[in-house]
Design a protein around this motif. Structure first.
Motif, PDB file in Angstrom:
ATOM      1  N   CYS A 228       0.824  -1.209   0.000  1.00 13.19           N
ATOM      2  CA  CYS A 228       0.000   0.000   0.000  1.00 13.19           C
ATOM      3  C   CYS A 228       0.856   1.255   0.000  1.00 13.19           C
ATOM      4  CB  CYS A 228      -0.933   0.012   1.215  1.00 13.19           C
ATOM      5  SG  CYS A 228      -0.080  -0.020   2.801  1.00 13.19           S
ATOM      6  N   SER A 229       0.213   2.358  -0.307  1.00 12.48           N
ATOM      7  CA  SER A 229       0.854   3.670  -0.248  1.00 12.48           C
ATOM      8  C   SER A 229       0.598   4.239   1.141  1.00 12.48           C
ATOM      9  CB  SER A 229       0.251   4.596  -1.308  1.00 12.48           C
ATOM     10  OG  SER A 229       0.795   5.898  -1.196  1.00 12.48           O
ATOM     11  N   THR A 230       1.629   4.348   1.925  1.00 12.84           N
ATOM     12  CA  THR A 230       1.457   4.752   3.318  1.00 12.84           C
ATOM     13  C   THR A 230       2.654   5.541   3.811  1.00 12.84           C
ATOM     14  OG1 THR A 230       1.166   3.959   5.600  1.00 12.84           O
ATOM     15  CG2 THR A 230       2.441   2.558   4.116  1.00 12.84           C
ATOM     16  N   GLN A 231       2.422   6.357   4.805  1.00  6.39           N
ATOM     17  CA  GLN A 231       3.510   7.060   5.473  1.00  6.39           C
ATOM     18  C   GLN A 231       4.091   6.231   6.620  1.00  6.39           C
ATOM     19  OE1 GLN A 231       1.093  11.111   5.089  1.00  6.39           O
ATOM     20  NE2 GLN A 231       2.933  11.413   6.294  1.00  6.39           N
ATOM     21  N   GLY A 232       3.472   5.091   6.911  1.00  7.84           N
ATOM     22  CA  GLY A 232       3.974   4.300   8.022  1.00  7.84           C
ATOM     23  C   GLY A 232       3.575   2.842   7.907  1.00  7.84           C
ATOM     24  N   SER A 233       4.473   2.030   7.369  1.00  7.65           N
ATOM     25  CA  SER A 233       4.131   0.620   7.161  1.00  7.65           C
ATOM     26  C   SER A 233       3.850  -0.084   8.487  1.00  7.65           C
ATOM     27  CB  SER A 233       5.254  -0.086   6.414  1.00  7.65           C
ATOM     28  OG  SER A 233       6.498   0.148   7.057  1.00  7.65           O
ATOM     29  N   PHE A 234       4.544   0.309   9.550  1.00  4.55           N
ATOM     30  CA  PHE A 234       4.305  -0.348  10.838  1.00  4.55           C
ATOM     31  C   PHE A 234       2.971   0.083  11.459  1.00  4.55           C
ATOM     32  CE2 PHE A 234       8.759  -1.144  10.245  1.00  4.55           C
ATOM     33  CZ  PHE A 234       8.959  -2.402  10.802  1.00  4.55           C
ATOM     34  N   VAL A 235       2.553   1.298  11.162  1.00  2.32           N
ATOM     35  CA  VAL A 235       1.225   1.731  11.620  1.00  2.32           C
ATOM     36  C   VAL A 235       0.156   0.890  10.929  1.00  2.32           C
ATOM     37  CG1 VAL A 235      -0.430   3.633  11.586  1.00  2.32           C
ATOM     38  CG2 VAL A 235       1.963   4.080  12.119  1.00  2.32           C
ATOM     39  N   VAL A 236       0.338   0.658   9.643  1.00  2.00           N
ATOM     40  CA  VAL A 236      -0.613  -0.184   8.909  1.00  2.00           C
ATOM     41  C   VAL A 236      -0.607  -1.596   9.497  1.00  2.00           C
ATOM     42  CG1 VAL A 236      -1.187  -1.175   6.665  1.00  2.00           C
ATOM     43  CG2 VAL A 236      -0.346   1.178   6.801  1.00  2.00           C
ATOM     44  N   THR A 479       9.141   5.372   4.979  1.00  6.54           N
ATOM     45  CA  THR A 479       8.759   5.562   3.587  1.00  6.54           C
ATOM     46  C   THR A 479       9.213   6.949   3.137  1.00  6.54           C
ATOM     47  OG1 THR A 479       6.566   6.191   4.379  1.00  6.54           O
ATOM     48  CG2 THR A 479       6.844   3.960   3.582  1.00  6.54           C
ATOM     49  N   ASP A 480       9.666   7.005   1.891  1.00  4.70           N
ATOM     50  CA  ASP A 480      10.379   8.185   1.383  1.00  4.70           C
ATOM     51  C   ASP A 480       9.408   9.113   0.669  1.00  4.70           C
ATOM     52  OD1 ASP A 480      11.981  10.041   0.196  1.00  4.70           O
ATOM     53  OD2 ASP A 480      13.273   8.609  -0.835  1.00  4.70           O
ATOM     54  N   ILE A 481       9.043  10.201   1.357  1.00  5.08           N
ATOM     55  CA  ILE A 481       8.132  11.163   0.751  1.00  5.08           C
ATOM     56  C   ILE A 481       8.900  12.295   0.082  1.00  5.08           C
ATOM     57  CG2 ILE A 481       6.282  12.804   1.191  1.00  5.08           C
ATOM     58  CD1 ILE A 481       5.310  11.156   3.416  1.00  5.08           C
ATOM     59  N   GLY A 482       9.952  12.772   0.722  1.00  5.75           N
ATOM     60  CA  GLY A 482      10.585  13.989   0.224  1.00  5.75           C
ATOM     61  C   GLY A 482      12.069  13.861  -0.033  1.00  5.75           C
ATOM     62  N   THR A 510       7.895  -4.594   6.640  1.00  5.75           N
ATOM     63  CA  THR A 510       7.883  -4.719   8.107  1.00  5.75           C
ATOM     64  C   THR A 510       8.507  -6.014   8.609  1.00  5.75           C
ATOM     65  OG1 THR A 510       5.626  -5.575   7.958  1.00  5.75           O
ATOM     66  CG2 THR A 510       5.877  -3.218   8.428  1.00  5.75           C
ATOM     67  N   ASP A 511       8.743  -6.986   7.728  1.00  8.04           N
ATOM     68  CA  ASP A 511       9.451  -8.197   8.140  1.00  8.04           C
ATOM     69  C   ASP A 511      10.960  -8.014   8.106  1.00  8.04           C
ATOM     70  OD1 ASP A 511       7.093  -9.511   8.465  1.00  8.04           O
ATOM     71  OD2 ASP A 511       7.456 -11.087   6.985  1.00  8.04           O
ATOM     72  N   THR A 512      11.429  -6.916   7.531  1.00  5.38           N
ATOM     73  CA  THR A 512      12.835  -6.805   7.159  1.00  5.38           C
ATOM     74  C   THR A 512      13.603  -5.762   7.949  1.00  5.38           C
ATOM     75  OG1 THR A 512      12.005  -7.323   4.935  1.00  5.38           O
ATOM     76  CG2 THR A 512      14.298  -6.711   5.080  1.00  5.38           C
ATOM     77  N   ILE A 513      12.910  -4.983   8.760  1.00  6.98           N
ATOM     78  CA  ILE A 513      13.563  -3.911   9.511  1.00  6.98           C
ATOM     79  C   ILE A 513      12.879  -3.788  10.861  1.00  6.98           C
ATOM     80  CG2 ILE A 513      12.065  -2.076   8.590  1.00  6.98           C
ATOM     81  CD1 ILE A 513      15.862  -1.699   9.157  1.00  6.98           C
ATOM     82  N   GLY A 514      13.578  -3.212  11.824  1.00  8.37           N
ATOM     83  CA  GLY A 514      12.983  -3.001  13.138  1.00  8.37           C
ATOM     84  C   GLY A 514      11.907  -1.935  13.107  1.00  8.37           C
ATOM     85  N   PHE A 515      11.112  -1.896  14.175  1.00  6.82           N
ATOM     86  CA  PHE A 515       9.962  -0.987  14.215  1.00  6.82           C
ATOM     87  C   PHE A 515      10.399   0.444  13.906  1.00  6.82           C
ATOM     88  CE2 PHE A 515       6.964   1.955  16.033  1.00  6.82           C
ATOM     89  CZ  PHE A 515       5.739   1.391  15.685  1.00  6.82           C
ATOM     90  N   THR A 516       9.675   1.035  13.010  1.00 10.68           N
ATOM     91  CA  THR A 516       9.941   2.415  12.618  1.00 10.68           C
ATOM     92  C   THR A 516       8.607   3.149  12.577  1.00 10.68           C
ATOM     93  OG1 THR A 516      11.902   1.802  11.335  1.00 10.68           O
ATOM     94  CG2 THR A 516      10.854   3.913  10.801  1.00 10.68           C
ATOM     95  N   ALA A 517       8.531   4.264  13.274  1.00 14.55           N
ATOM     96  CA  ALA A 517       7.288   5.032  13.318  1.00 14.55           C
ATOM     97  C   ALA A 517       7.072   5.745  11.985  1.00 14.55           C
ATOM     98  CB  ALA A 517       7.338   6.038  14.471  1.00 14.55           C
ATOM     99  N   VAL A 518       5.980   6.481  11.902  1.00 15.64           N
ATOM    100  CA  VAL A 518       5.565   7.063  10.630  1.00 15.64           C
ATOM    101  C   VAL A 518       6.564   8.077  10.089  1.00 15.64           C
ATOM    102  CG1 VAL A 518       3.113   6.818  11.102  1.00 15.64           C
ATOM    103  CG2 VAL A 518       4.287   8.917  11.795  1.00 15.64           C
ATOM    104  N   THR A 519       6.514   8.248   8.784  1.00 19.52           N
ATOM    105  CA  THR A 519       7.160   9.404   8.178  1.00 19.52           C
ATOM    106  C   THR A 519       6.209  10.571   8.399  1.00 19.52           C
ATOM    107  OG1 THR A 519       8.308   8.058   6.524  1.00 19.52           O
ATOM    108  CG2 THR A 519       8.008  10.401   6.023  1.00 19.52           C
ATOM    109  N   GLY A 520       6.434  11.325   9.441  1.00 23.35           N
ATOM    110  CA  GLY A 520       5.528  12.405   9.824  1.00 23.35           C
ATOM    111  C   GLY A 520       6.127  13.148  11.003  1.00 23.35           C
ATOM    112  N   GLY A 521       5.520  14.266  11.355  1.00 23.65           N
ATOM    113  CA  GLY A 521       6.025  15.045  12.483  1.00 23.65           C
ATOM    114  C   GLY A 521       7.432  15.578  12.246  1.00 23.65           C
ATOM    115  N   SER A 522       7.826  15.659  10.995  1.00 28.09           N
ATOM    116  CA  SER A 522       9.175  16.132  10.626  1.00 28.09           C
ATOM    117  C   SER A 522      10.254  15.321  11.344  1.00 28.09           C
ATOM    118  CB  SER A 522       9.335  17.634  10.949  1.00 28.09           C
ATOM    119  OG  SER A 522       8.387  18.400  10.242  1.00 28.09           O
ATOM    120  N   ARG A 523       9.992  14.013  11.530  1.00 29.05           N
ATOM    121  CA  ARG A 523      10.870  13.201  12.353  1.00 29.05           C
ATOM    122  C   ARG A 523      11.868  12.361  11.563  1.00 29.05           C
ATOM    123  NH1 ARG A 523       9.877   8.007  11.960  1.00 29.05           N
ATOM    124  NH2 ARG A 523      11.106   7.554  13.820  1.00 29.05           N
TER     125      ARG A 523
END
Lengths: 748, 88
Positions: A228-236, A479-482, A510-523
């Motif tokens: 899917c198109s998402t800013q956060g695969s782990f959130v999904v 996920t790479d937005i910018g 999400t099977d291949t990397i450790g938990f990563t929060a969303v691409t958001g909050g300028s983080r």
């Protein structure tokens, strides 16, 4: 840096000597993007792929009496039909209802039934065969309507919460937030001049070009795989696991390339429906929203009602500030009013302030984040009031701001004390800029403003593996937005002393990397960059240890600088990173480093605008003649991407200011749900957006990063309102400031 | 002792006190001790042993990602704030 030194797109840089940080390499995904080879969600294909469509509510507020899908299920080519009854009984009911409504429809476009068929046309036809019986109720479409006595109530179970306390009052007000600092009555009593106004803003959309999409395959072994198109695969992943009552380990989410998000692609919409349809059929199911669905059924940013009152002494000292803000959450609680109350007066050192915020449900789509969510609404009011105050005091608006600006050690209105921040430096750069120093062209007006966004940290992970040719493979979960792939890769390249072209960054599932929060909050550059920094440090240490083994020396005597490992005591012992990489398999095996971080040290960002406009006296149309964006970014890892963020946020703010709105009829239907009628600015509508990058390093990050994606959308709406006032004498208190609105406003 | 800033919406619990000095080496101990002084705070702030999801804790100016286990020093400032919702 002096005024004379300014050129377009300036970087007022810190002096730190970096080799890679601060350069402008070509992005790693550039070739795929410009040649059309990058794979987006709608491109996804698989053997036996089915196509899903969703039946949506035509009513803004209605009880769902019955749903009859029998005729649709019999249509040739239809493979499965799902409703809310297909969800497990556990999980957040409001979240489930926003995916597939159960007892009530709370906005036009809310999903009711999902259908999977052999092709999209059959699925579309099947929707017409579904009978849904509604009992239509009165909609509430604004905070004013929703908070009125005897308002139609959206949720019988919703009671107002006040910071951990359930008031027990059934209401459309989900929560009340308040920050108090000092004594507001005393502050206003000390004021010589007071400005007080009410401001209103409309619902607007992020306007990402790529609509939402999702493909799901529920395998016979019970594992669910979603693309899917998402800013956060782990959130999904985590949201799906909750809604479908599965362990997270049974859900794998692969993020496809993303065609814009700006906060709107954090929530899930289609993924659970595709998953339920796949479970019923055993086949992969793809669903793609239309533009109309994206407007009506994703998460715009809220309309709002804002009251501001500010008082100051004759010398410009602000003595008191009050804000009352009500923001539309949409159909379910969760507007960004909590962020708005944090940001509204945080640019200033005000001794006495009170800020009240209200999260209000209305019959519109559930709001989602949109670049500094809540802060632009708040700034539209507060930053106009500051300019009005400056006018009454006879002060330059930048000088008034500088007199009251927050600096390191200032206690914010919400309580915490600022660390090192760059608000003062941003205002000084604005004051000294040739744009501000120049005379206005005849017939134009000029406005300025400044805005704040606090930024966030949260979890990020990164893995780096060394290849035998001396390059490294870098995997991350943001996920790479910018252009973040390259910015993250630059962190690793700087630490390892290798060219960034030798770093191969990949955004993985999400099977291949450790938990990563969303691409958001300028983080992302802050936190995932930090993870890359730490993973590269891990690699660096292992390289030194390996060289010590090869040379049979003490590792404590070795160092690795600029990609060369050397001995501090023996000048003959030198080896490049590439030379070591060639030897790895013969000297103990490959090297890989990893890091998972949840960093503190987040640094907020301030952005300011100078805007010149002309307003057609016959039509009310505003033309932006010149626009400058100044932002404190901490450290610009890749200045071109930073400038892109500043220009992008500015343009979105200009659209929000002048044109964009959800135009709702009385029944709660959006009547401009196409990009033809929902008018976003194009390059033909805009001047070049000049940028000034101000670097006040964040001491909480190894390279001084603050995060740049959001603060830049905060100042445009008040800057343009102030410019329109300067040009016309009309104080615009509602958004958008469309030609018709300007024409009908009275000059003051 | 850490200095706890009492939010305006919770000051009924603290009899109007805006700032209270509280002992504790981490957020859990600070909340426990605050609740000893002014009963009711723990119920407002904690759910299932964790800080409630709609509440954030700021230590020395920064929202902590660690919640109840975040370290608190004797000169720390502790703020209880509304957690940011809306999906930033």
């Amino acid at each position: 840096m002096t005024t004379a030194d300014y050129e377009r797109n300036m970087v007022l840089a810190t002096d730190t000597d970096y080799k890679v940080i601060g350069t402008r390499p070509v992005r790693h995904d550039g070739a795929d993007k410009v040649t059309g080879r990058a794979i987006y969600g709608a491109d996804f294909d698989a053997a036996g792929l089915l196509h899903g469509k969703i039946l949506r509510s035509p009513h803004a507020h209605a009880k769902i009496v019955s749903i009859d899908t029998s005729k649709a299920e019999k249509l040739d080519g239809v493979k499965a039909v799902v409703t809310s009854k297909d969800f497990p009984e556990v999980g957040n009911q409001w979240l489930k209802d926003n995916i597939l409504a159960s007892d009530k429809a709370l906005y036009v476009g809310q999903a009711i039934v999902g259908v999977a068929a052999s092709n999209p046309h059959v699925a579309e036809s099947a929707l017409g065969l579904i009978d849904v019986e509604y009992e239509v109720l009165t909609p509430v479409l604004t905070t004013q309507e929703a908070m009125a006595t005897n308002a139609s109530i959206l949720h019988d179970s919703l009671t107002t919460e006040e910071l951990g306390k359930d008031t027990g009052v059934v209401s459309n007000v989900a929560s009340h937030t308040q920050h108090v600092k000092g004594d507001i009555s005393k502050g206003f009593a000390e004021a010589d001049v007071v400005v007080e106004r009410e401001y209103n803003t409309k619902t607007v959309h992020q306007g990402y070009i790529e609509p939402h999409n999702a493909t799901a395959l529920w395998s016979p072994d019970g594992r669910l795989h979603v693309w899917c198109s998402t800013q956060g695969s782990f959130v999904v992943r985590d949201s799906l696991a909750e809604l479908l009552d599965m362990p997270v380990s049974m859900v794998r989410v692969t993020p496809t390339e993303i065609g814009g998000g700006f906060g709107g692609k954090i929530p899930i919409y289609l993924e659970p429906v595709a998953a339920l349809l796949s479970r019923k059929t055993g086949a992969p199911v793809k669903i793609v929203m239309s533009r109309k669905e994206t407007f009506e059924a994703s998460g715009p940013t809220p309309g709002s009602q804002i009251k501001i009152k500010i008082g100051a002494k004759h010398d410009g000292t602000i003595t008191a500030a009050y804000a009352w803000m009500a923001m539309e959450a949409g159909a379910y609680p969760g507007s960004p009013v909590g962020a708005a109350v944090q940001c509204v007066f945080s640019t200033y050192d005000v001794e006495n302030s009170t800020i009240d915020g209200f999260d209000v449900v209305v019959n519109k789509p559930k709001t989602a984040a949109y670049r500094a969510p809540g802060a632009p609404n708040a700034a539209f009011g507060a930053e106009q009031a500051i300019n009005e105050l400056a006018e009454k005091l006879g002060m330059d608006p930048i000088e008034l701001r500088l007199k009251n600006v927050a600096t390191e050690g200032t206690r914010r209105p919400d309580g915490p004390v600022f660390g090192r921040i760059g608000a003062k430096e941003v205002l000084e750069a604005m004051r000294d800029h040739p744009h501000y120093q120049s005379a206005k062209a005849e017939g134009t007006g000029r406005g300025i403003s400044i805005g704040f966004w606090f930024n966030i940290g949260f979890d990020s992970a990164c893995n780096i593996a060394v290849n035998k040719d001396g390059s490294v493979n870098l995997t991350e979960g943001s996920t790479d937005i910018g252009g973040s792939r390259t910015s993250i890769a630059m962190h690793a390249a700087e630490v390892l002393g290798i060219p960034v072209e030798d770093v191969r960054p990949s955004v993985v599932d999400t099977d291949t990397i450790g938990f990563t929060a969303v691409t958001g909050g300028s983080r992302t550059t802050f936190a995932t960059g930090w993870a890359a920094y730490e993973a590269a440090q891990d690699v660096k240490k292992q390289c030194i240890d390996r060289a010590a083994i090869i040379w049979d020396v003490d590792a404590n005597n070795l160092q690795m600088e600029d990609g060369v490992i050397s001995s501090q005591s023996d000048s003959e012992l030198k080896m490049t990173f590439k030379e070591l990489a060639e030897q790895l398999s013969d000297t103990g095996g490959g090297i890989s480093g990893s890091a998972s971080v949840n960093p503190s040290g987040v640094g907020g960002s301030f952005a300011g605008n100078i805007a010149d406009v002309s307003v057609d006296p016959d039509t009310g149309k505003t033309t932006v003649e010149r626009f400058t964006c100044v932002q404190d970014v901490g450290k610009a890892i890749h200045p071109s991407y930073v400038e892109g963020q500043m220009q992008g946020g500015s343009v979105q703010g200009i659209g929000w200011a002048l044109n964009e709105e959800y135009f709702m009829n009385d029944e709660g239907t959006m009547t401009n749900s196409s990009l033809l009628d929902y008018r976003m600015p194009t390059s033909l509508d805009l001047p070049m957006i000049d940028t000034v990058i101000v670097e006040v390093a964040n001491p909480g990050h190894p390279f001084g990063v603050r995060g740049v994606g959001e603060a830049n959308i905060v100042p445009p709406t008040p800057a343009l309102a102030n410019a329109i006032y300067d040009a016309t004498g009309k104080r615009m208190t509602s958004l958008p400031m469309s030609p018709g609105a300007i024409q009908s406003a009275d000059a003051e | 002792m850490a200095l706890v800033f009492i939010p305006s919406l919770m000051q009924k619990l603290s009899n109007g006190e805006q700032r209270v000095s509280v002992e504790g080496n981490n957020v859990r101990q600070v909340i426990d001790n605050l609740d000893e002084i002014f009963p009711g705070f723990k119920e407002r702030l904690v759910e299932d042993g964790r800080v409630k999801p709609n509440i954030a804790v700021a230590i020395d100016g920064e929202i902590t990602p660690l919640g109840m286990i975040e370290k608190v020093s004797t000169d720390s400032e502790v703020h209880f704030l509304p957690a940011i919702s809306g999906g930033v």
